[in-house]
Design an enzyme around this catalytic site. Structure first.
Site, PDB file in Angstrom:
ATOM      1  N   GLY A 438     102.715  69.647  86.706  1.00 26.30           N
ATOM      2  CA  GLY A 438     103.612  68.754  85.969  1.00 26.30           C
ATOM      3  C   GLY A 438     103.553  67.310  86.401  1.00 26.30           C
ATOM      4  O   GLY A 438     103.193  66.435  85.641  1.00 26.30           O
ATOM      5  N   TYR A 518     115.385  68.923 106.396  1.00 24.70           N
ATOM      6  CA  TYR A 518     114.682  69.224 107.657  1.00 24.70           C
ATOM      7  C   TYR A 518     114.299  67.908 108.308  1.00 24.70           C
ATOM      8  O   TYR A 518     114.035  66.925 107.603  1.00 24.70           O
ATOM      9  CB  TYR A 518     113.441  70.083 107.422  1.00 24.70           C
ATOM     10  CG  TYR A 518     112.319  69.405 106.684  1.00 24.70           C
ATOM     11  CD1 TYR A 518     111.316  68.726 107.369  1.00 24.70           C
ATOM     12  CD2 TYR A 518     112.271  69.427 105.300  1.00 24.70           C
ATOM     13  CE1 TYR A 518     110.295  68.082 106.688  1.00 24.70           C
ATOM     14  CE2 TYR A 518     111.248  68.790 104.612  1.00 24.70           C
ATOM     15  CZ  TYR A 518     110.262  68.123 105.313  1.00 24.70           C
ATOM     16  OH  TYR A 518     109.265  67.484 104.630  1.00 24.70           O
ATOM     17  N   ARG A 521     114.323  64.422 106.770  1.00 24.01           N
ATOM     18  CA  ARG A 521     114.406  64.526 105.306  1.00 24.01           C
ATOM     19  C   ARG A 521     115.782  64.987 104.849  1.00 24.01           C
ATOM     20  O   ARG A 521     116.350  65.922 105.400  1.00 24.01           O
ATOM     21  CB  ARG A 521     113.374  65.523 104.785  1.00 24.01           C
ATOM     22  CG  ARG A 521     111.949  65.119 105.015  1.00 24.01           C
ATOM     23  CD  ARG A 521     111.583  63.908 104.164  1.00 24.01           C
ATOM     24  NE  ARG A 521     110.158  63.673 104.254  1.00 24.01           N
ATOM     25  CZ  ARG A 521     109.269  64.105 103.376  1.00 24.01           C
ATOM     26  NH1 ARG A 521     109.671  64.783 102.316  1.00 24.01           N
ATOM     27  NH2 ARG A 521     107.986  63.869 103.544  1.00 24.01           N
ATOM     28  N   TRP A 567     119.981  73.849  93.540  1.00 20.55           N
ATOM     29  CA  TRP A 567     119.796  72.539  94.180  1.00 20.55           C
ATOM     30  C   TRP A 567     120.941  71.567  93.898  1.00 20.55           C
ATOM     31  O   TRP A 567     120.791  70.361  94.017  1.00 20.55           O
ATOM     32  CB  TRP A 567     118.417  71.951  93.790  1.00 20.55           C
ATOM     33  CG  TRP A 567     117.301  72.638  94.548  1.00 20.55           C
ATOM     34  CD1 TRP A 567     117.429  73.457  95.625  1.00 20.55           C
ATOM     35  CD2 TRP A 567     115.895  72.561  94.297  1.00 20.55           C
ATOM     36  NE1 TRP A 567     116.190  73.902  96.062  1.00 20.55           N
ATOM     37  CE2 TRP A 567     115.232  73.365  95.265  1.00 20.55           C
ATOM     38  CE3 TRP A 567     115.110  71.887  93.350  1.00 20.55           C
ATOM     39  CZ2 TRP A 567     113.840  73.509  95.316  1.00 20.55           C
ATOM     40  CZ3 TRP A 567     113.724  72.031  93.402  1.00 20.55           C
ATOM     41  CH2 TRP A 567     113.097  72.831  94.364  1.00 20.55           C
ATOM     42  N   CYS A 649     107.933  78.090  93.662  1.00 17.58           N
ATOM     43  CA  CYS A 649     107.452  77.699  94.988  1.00 17.58           C
ATOM     44  C   CYS A 649     107.600  78.877  95.940  1.00 17.58           C
ATOM     45  O   CYS A 649     108.359  79.791  95.666  1.00 17.58           O
ATOM     46  CB  CYS A 649     108.262  76.543  95.526  1.00 17.58           C
ATOM     47  SG  CYS A 649     108.066  75.043  94.556  1.00 17.58           S
ATOM     48  N   HIS A 658     109.244  92.520  90.986  1.00 16.13           N
ATOM     49  CA  HIS A 658     109.694  93.152  89.739  1.00 16.13           C
ATOM     50  C   HIS A 658     110.667  92.245  88.986  1.00 16.13           C
ATOM     51  O   HIS A 658     110.674  92.232  87.756  1.00 16.13           O
ATOM     52  CB  HIS A 658     110.274  94.543  90.017  1.00 16.13           C
ATOM     53  CG  HIS A 658     109.189  95.478  90.484  1.00 16.13           C
ATOM     54  ND1 HIS A 658     108.235  95.976  89.622  1.00 16.13           N
ATOM     55  CD2 HIS A 658     108.857  95.917  91.714  1.00 16.13           C
ATOM     56  CE1 HIS A 658     107.370  96.712  90.319  1.00 16.13           C
ATOM     57  NE2 HIS A 658     107.715  96.689  91.582  1.00 16.13           N
ATOM     58  N   GLU A 671     103.041  78.763  93.861  1.00 14.37           N
ATOM     59  CA  GLU A 671     102.532  78.156  95.084  1.00 14.37           C
ATOM     60  C   GLU A 671     101.939  79.284  95.920  1.00 14.37           C
ATOM     61  O   GLU A 671     102.550  80.325  96.106  1.00 14.37           O
ATOM     62  CB  GLU A 671     103.688  77.502  95.831  1.00 14.37           C
ATOM     63  CG  GLU A 671     103.260  76.863  97.119  1.00 14.37           C
ATOM     64  CD  GLU A 671     104.388  76.081  97.770  1.00 14.37           C
ATOM     65  OE1 GLU A 671     105.315  75.667  97.062  1.00 14.37           O
ATOM     66  OE2 GLU A 671     104.321  75.898  98.979  1.00 14.37           O
ATOM     67  N   HIS A 701     100.224  69.873  99.564  1.00 15.26           N
ATOM     68  CA  HIS A 701     101.050  69.243 100.605  1.00 15.26           C
ATOM     69  C   HIS A 701     100.202  68.467 101.601  1.00 15.26           C
ATOM     70  O   HIS A 701     100.728  67.757 102.449  1.00 15.26           O
ATOM     71  CB  HIS A 701     101.873  70.298 101.342  1.00 15.26           C
ATOM     72  CG  HIS A 701     102.866  70.959 100.443  1.00 15.26           C
ATOM     73  ND1 HIS A 701     102.623  72.163  99.829  1.00 15.26           N
ATOM     74  CD2 HIS A 701     104.076  70.549 100.008  1.00 15.26           C
ATOM     75  CE1 HIS A 701     103.662  72.474  99.077  1.00 15.26           C
ATOM     76  NE2 HIS A 701     104.558  71.518  99.163  1.00 15.26           N
ATOM     77  N   CYS A 733     101.271  73.058  93.317  1.00 22.25           N
ATOM     78  CA  CYS A 733     102.566  72.495  92.922  1.00 22.25           C
ATOM     79  C   CYS A 733     102.314  71.135  92.283  1.00 22.25           C
ATOM     80  O   CYS A 733     101.157  70.761  92.050  1.00 22.25           O
ATOM     81  CB  CYS A 733     103.455  72.374  94.162  1.00 22.25           C
ATOM     82  SG  CYS A 733     105.202  72.168  93.766  1.00 22.25           S
TER      83      CYS A 733
HETATM   84  N1  MET Z   1     107.108  70.233  87.395  1.00 22.99           N
HETATM   85  C1  MET Z   1     107.470  69.937  88.757  1.00 22.99           C
HETATM   86  C2  MET Z   1     106.408  69.028  89.359  1.00 22.99           C
HETATM   87  O1  MET Z   1     105.280  69.173  89.020  1.00 22.99           O
HETATM   88  C3  MET Z   1     107.560  71.179  89.555  1.00 22.99           C
HETATM   89  C4  MET Z   1     107.890  70.947  90.984  1.00 22.99           C
HETATM   90  S1  MET Z   1     108.321  72.372  91.816  1.00 22.99           S
HETATM   91  C5  MET Z   1     109.010  71.812  93.290  1.00 22.99           C
HETATM   92  O2  MET Z   1     106.710  68.188  90.179  1.00 22.99           O
END
Ligand code: MET
Length: 761
Positions: A438, A518, A521, A567, A649, A658, A671, A701, A733
Site C-alpha cells: 500500500g 518501545y 517510540r 490501535w 502483520c 482457522h 508479513e 524493516h 509490509c
Molecule cells: N496499507 C498499509 C501500508 O502499506 C498497511 C500497513 S500494515 C502496518 O502502509
C-alpha cells in the site's frame, strides 16, 4: 486511608525522554545531558505524586528503554555476543542489547501482555553467569529519598521475569527457564539488602504473569521463590502486584498464601472476577491494594462508583488494610491532559491521563478517610453525567444497526474458489501476480505538504495538486516495474488509523497523548468517544484519481475495523465488540462506494487483528468470533467480481489460522520474511488454504536490498507448500519507512524473480 500508584510513564509530558535519547544516540548530546533530562523527569513525577498525597510512590519504574531489559541488566544476563566486560553495565552495553550496534543486531522484542508496549526478551540458557550488574534500583531509591520522597522500589518479579524470557540459541527446545530461579534469587537478595540498608520499608514485585494460564509447576515456582526470599525480605513489607486481568482461582490461592508477603495489588477494572475472589477468600491481616483507577485508558474515573466499591472492600479487609491504587502501571495511558489545548472542554472533562489519574487516586483515598473534596467529586459527577447523555456520544441509528449484527452471520454468498474464477476473468492476471502492500516512501517533502495543508498554509487546490503528482509518480514507477496490481502509495495519509479516524464521527485526537510503544517510540492513539459513523466517502476521491492514471487494477486501500479498534483508546461504556461493529458498518459503506466508483480490488488491512487476542485462551474464541465477523461485515455486500484483499502483520498465525480462513478474504498478504518456516509449516501440516495468499518475500524493516536469487529461492520454497495458482508475490509490509533508492531495486528484483519462475512453470 492510603494510596498507591503501580507505575508511571517515563517519556515525559512532551516526550522529553524520547528526544533526549535520540539526540544521545545520534551523538548530538552527551550521556550527562541524557541523565539530566531523566533525573528531572523522575523528580517531577515524584513531586507530583507527593503533592497529590500518594503514600506509596513507586521508584525504579523509570527506564531508559524497558523495565525488562533493566532487570536483565540488574542480573548481568547479557548475551555473550555483546562482549560485556563484566563490570557495572553502562549505556554502551545497555543500548547495544536494546538497539543493536554496528556489528551485532538487537535482542528480540515482543509484546508486553496484551498491551501495545514491547519489551526486550531476555535470552537465558544454562551458561548464563548472573551477577549484580546494575545498581539502578538502589540509586533511584536514594535519589528520591534525597529529594524527600520515600518510595517503593518496583521490580519485575523473579518468576515473571523467567516466564517472560526465552531459552537461548541452541537450547530452544530443551531448556527449562524456571530452573534458573536458584541462580537469580541471590541477585535479588543482594539488591534487597542494599535497599534495606538505604532505608526502604516497602518493595514491589510485579508478577503479572499470574493472570495468564499457568501450569501447576509454574505456579509452584512462585511459592518456591517467595519462600526463598522470605528471610532476605524480613523487616520489609513485600507487595506483589498483578494486573491486566483477574488472577485465576488456582493462582489466587497460590498468590495469597505466599510466605513473607504483606500486600497484593489487583486489577479491579479488567479483573472481572477479582471482587468475588476478594470477597470470598482474601487472607486476613494482609493489605489489599485495590486497582480501581484504569491504567489502560484515558477516561476519567467514575469516582462515586469507585467509592462504593472501596467501601465494600473496606468492610472486608478493614480500614487500615485497604489502599487505593491504579489497575496497572500508568505507562499504558497518555501523560498529562494539561497539554491538550485543542480538545474542547466537554470532551476534556471526560478524560484523565496519568497525571489526572494520580489526583483521582489521591482524592479517593482522602474521601475514604472522611476528607472528601466535595467540589472535586461534584465536578467529576457532572462530567460523568454529561458523557452519559451527550448527543455527541449517542447516535441511535448507529446503535440500532450495530446491535442488529450480533448473533447473525455475514458471508459472501459465493464460495472463494468460484469468486476467484469470476475475478480472474475480469482481472486477467498472470500466475504469481505481483503487488505491494500500500504505502510508498514518505518523503520529507510529502510530510511538509501535509503539514502545511493541515495548518492551512497552502490551499486545498495546491494540496490536491501535490498529492496527485505524487500518486502519478508512484503509478508510473509501478508500471515501469511491471507490477500487476497497483497501489496509489497512500501519500495523503499520516497514519493508517488516524487518517480514517479523522474522517469518522465519534473520534477525537490529542496533541500530546503519546504512549510508549518501545524504546523511544511512541504512538498517539485516537480516542473513540462516541458512536461511529461515516459522514461521507473517505478514500474514493484519491482511489478513483489513481485508477484513472492506469489500465492496471488499482487497489482501494482501507484500514479494517479491528485494527482501528485495537490501535485506539476505546470507549469504556459499551463492550469492545459493539464499537467494532459500528466501525465495520462505516468501512462497509466505504467499500461499497469504492466498488460503485469502479474499483475492482479493495484491500482492507487488519494489521492488528492478532494483537487484540485476550490474555487467556478461554477468551480467544469469543474475541476471534466478533473480530472476524466484523471484518466480513465490511465486504459482505460486494459482487463476486470485486476482489477483497487483506493484510496482516506478524507471521505467528499457527494458532489462529482457522480464524484467518474464516475471514473469507479473496487474497491475504502476510508479513513473513523474518520467519518463513513458521508460516509455511501451517500449510505443510495440511491446512488447506483456498484463497490467494502472499507471504511477504522480503523484509521491509531493513534497508538491505534483497537479490533476485534470494527472492526466487524464497518463492520456490513457498511453491513447495502452496499451490501455484493461489500464490501472490509481494513485500512484507508497506514501504513508507523506506527510501526510493532501496524500494526501486528491491521491487525490480522481486518482479524479476516472479517472471523467472513464471517462465519455468
Ligand atoms: N496499507 C498499509 C501500508 O502499506 C498497511 C500497513 S500494515 C502496518 O502502509
Amino acid at each position: 486511608m492510603a494510596s498507591h500508584i503501580v507505575g508511571y510513564p517515563r517519556m515525559g509530558p512532551k516526550r522529553e525522554l524520547k528526544f533526549a535519547l535520540e539526540s544521545f544516540w545520534d551523538g548530538k548530546s552527551s550521556a550527562e545531558d541524557l541523565q539530566t533530562v531523566a533525573a528531572d523527569l523522575r523528580s517531577s513525577i515524584w513531586k507530583q505524586m507527593a503533592d497529590a498525597g500518594i503514600k506509596y510512590i513507586p521508584s525504579n519504574t523509570f527506564s531508559y528503554y524497558d523495565q525488562v531489559l533493566d532487570t536483565t541488566t540488574m542480573l548481568g544476563a547479557v548475551p555473550p555476543r555483546y562482549n560485556w566486560n563484566g563490570v557495572e553495565i553502562g549505556f554502551d552495553t545497555y543500548f547495544s542489547m536494546a538497539r543493536g550496534n554496528a556489528s551485532v543486531p538487537a535482542m528480540e522484542m515482543t509484546k508486553w501482555f496484551d498491551t501495545n508496549y514491547h519489551y526486550i526478551v531476555p535470552e537465558l540458557g544454562p551458561e548464563v553467569k548472573f551477577s549484580y550488574a546494575s545498581h539502578k534500583a538502589v540509586n533511584e531509591y536514594k535519589e528520591a529519598k534525597a529529594l524527600g520522597v520515600d518510595t517503593v522500589p518496583v521490580f519485575v518479579g523473579p518468576v515473571s521475569y523467567l516466564l517472560l524470557s526465552k531459552p537461548a540459541k541452541g537450547v530452544e527446545k530443551t531448556f527449562d527457564l524456571l530452573s534458573l530461579l536458584d541462580k537469580i534469587l541471590p541477585i535479588y537478595k543482594e539488591v534487597i539488602a542494599e535497599l534495606k540498608e538505604a532505608g526502604a520499608t516497602w518493595i514491589q514485585f510485579d508478577e503479572a504473569t499470574l493472570v495468564k494460564d499457568l501450569e501447576a509447576h509454574q505456579l509452584q515456582a512462585f511459592t518456591k521463590a517467595y519462600t526463598d526470599l522470605e528471610s532476605a525480605c524480613s523487616g520489609l513489607n513485600v507487595l506483589v502486584a498483578t494486573y491486566f486481568a483477574d488472577v485465576p482461582a488456582d493462582a489466587f490461592k497460590v498468590l495469597t498464601t505466599l510466605p513473607g508477603v504483606t500486600g497484593y495489588t489487583f486489577d479491579l477494572v479488567r479483573g472481572e472476577k477479582t471482587l468475588d475472589l476478594i470477597k470470598t477468600s482474601f487472607p486476613s491481616g494482609k493489605y489489599l491494594f485495590a486497582g480501581v483507577v484504569d491504567g489502560r485508558n484515558i477516561w476519567a474515573n467514575d469516582l462515586a462508583g469507585s467509592l462504593v466499591v472501596l467501601e465494600s472492600l473496606e468492610a472486608i479487609v478493614g480500614k487500615d488494610k485497604l489502599v487505593v491504587s491504579t489497575s496497572s502501571s500508568l505507562q499504558h495511558t497518555a501523560v498529562d491532559l494539561v497539554n491538550e489545548t485543542k480538545l474542547d472542554d466537554e470532551i476534556k472533562s471526560w478524560l484523565a491521563f496519568a497525571a489526572q489519574k494520580v489526583v483521582e487516586v489521591g482524592a479517593l483515598a482522602k474521601a475514604l478517610a472522611g476528607q472528601k473534596d466535595e467540589a472535586f467529586f461534584a465536578a467529576n459527577a457532572a462530567a460523568q453525567a454529561s458523557r452519559k447523555c451527550s448527543p455527541r456520544v449517542t447516535n441511535e441509528a448507529v446503535q440500532k444497526a450495530a446491535a442488529a449484527l450480533r448473533g447473525s452471520d455475514h458471508r459472501r454468498a459465493t464460495n472463494v474458489s468460484a469468486r476467484l474464477d469470476a475475478q480472474q476473468k475480469k482481472l486477467n492476471l498472470p500466475i504469481l501476480p505481483t503487488t505491494t502492500i500500500g504505502s510508498f516512501p514518505q518523503t520529507i517533502e510529502l510530510r511538509r505538504v501535509r503539514r502545511e495543508y493541515k495548518a492551512k498554509k497552502i490551499s486545498e487546490e495546491d494540496y490536491v495538486k501535490a498529492i496527485k503528482e505524487e500518486i502519478f509518480k508512484v503509478v508510473q514507477l509501478q508500471e515501469e516495474l511491471d507490477i500487476d496490481v497497483l497501489v496509489h502509495g497512500e501519500p495523503e495519509r499520516n497514519d493508517m488509523v488516524e487518517y480514517f479516524g479523522e474522517q469518522l464521527s465519534g473520534f477525537a485526537f490529542t496533541a500530546n497523548g503519546w504512549v510508549q510503544s518501545y524504546g523511544s517510540r511512541c504512538v498517539k492513539p485516537p480516542i473513540i468517544y462516541g458512536d461511529v459513523s461515516r459522514p461521507k466517502a473517505m478514500t474514493v476521491f484519491w482511489s478513483t484519481m489513481a485508477q484513472e492514471m492506469t489500465k492496471r487494477p488499482m487497489k482501494g486501500m482501507l484500514t479494517g475495523p479491528v485494527t482501528i479498534l485495537n490501535w485506539s483508546f476505546v470507549r469504556n461504556d459499551q463492550p469492545r465488540f459493539e464499537t467494532c461493529y459500528q466501525i465495520a458498518l462505516a468501512i462497509k459503506d466505504e467499500v461499497e462506494d469504492l466498488e460503485k466508483a469502479g474499483i475492482t480490488v479493495i484491500q482492507i488491512d487488519e494489521a492488528a487483528l492478532r494483537e487484540g487476542l485476550p490474555l487467556r485462551k478461554a477468551e480467544h474464541a469469543f474475541y476471534l468470533d466478533w473480530a472476524v465477523h466484523s471484518f466480513r461485515i465490511t465486504n459482505v455486500g460486494v459482487q463476486d467480481t470485486t476482489q477483497i484483499h487483506t493484510h496482516m502483520c506478524y507471521s505467528n498465525f499457527n494458532d489462529i489460522i482457522h480464524s484467518i480462513i474464516n475471514m473469507d478474504a479473496d487474497v491475504i498478504t502476510i508479513e513473513n520474511s523474518r520467519s518463513d518456516e513458521k508460516l509455511l509449516s501451517v500449510f505443510r501440516e495440511g491446512v488447506k488454504y483456498g484463497a490467494g495468499i502472499g507471504p511477504g518475500v522480503y523484509d521491509i524493516h531493513s534497508p538491505r536490498i534483497p537479490s533476485m536469487e534470494e527472492i526466487h529461492d524464497r518463492i520456490n520454497k513457498m511453491l513447495a507448500v502452496l499451490e501455484t495458482n493461489i500464490l501472490w508475490v509481494n513485500p512484507d509490509c508497506g514501504l513508507k519507512t523506506r527510501k526510493y533508492a532501496e524500494v526501486k531495486p528491491a521491487l525490480e528484483n522481486m518482479v524479476a524473480a516472479a517472471k523467472k519462475l513464471r517462465a519455468a512453470l
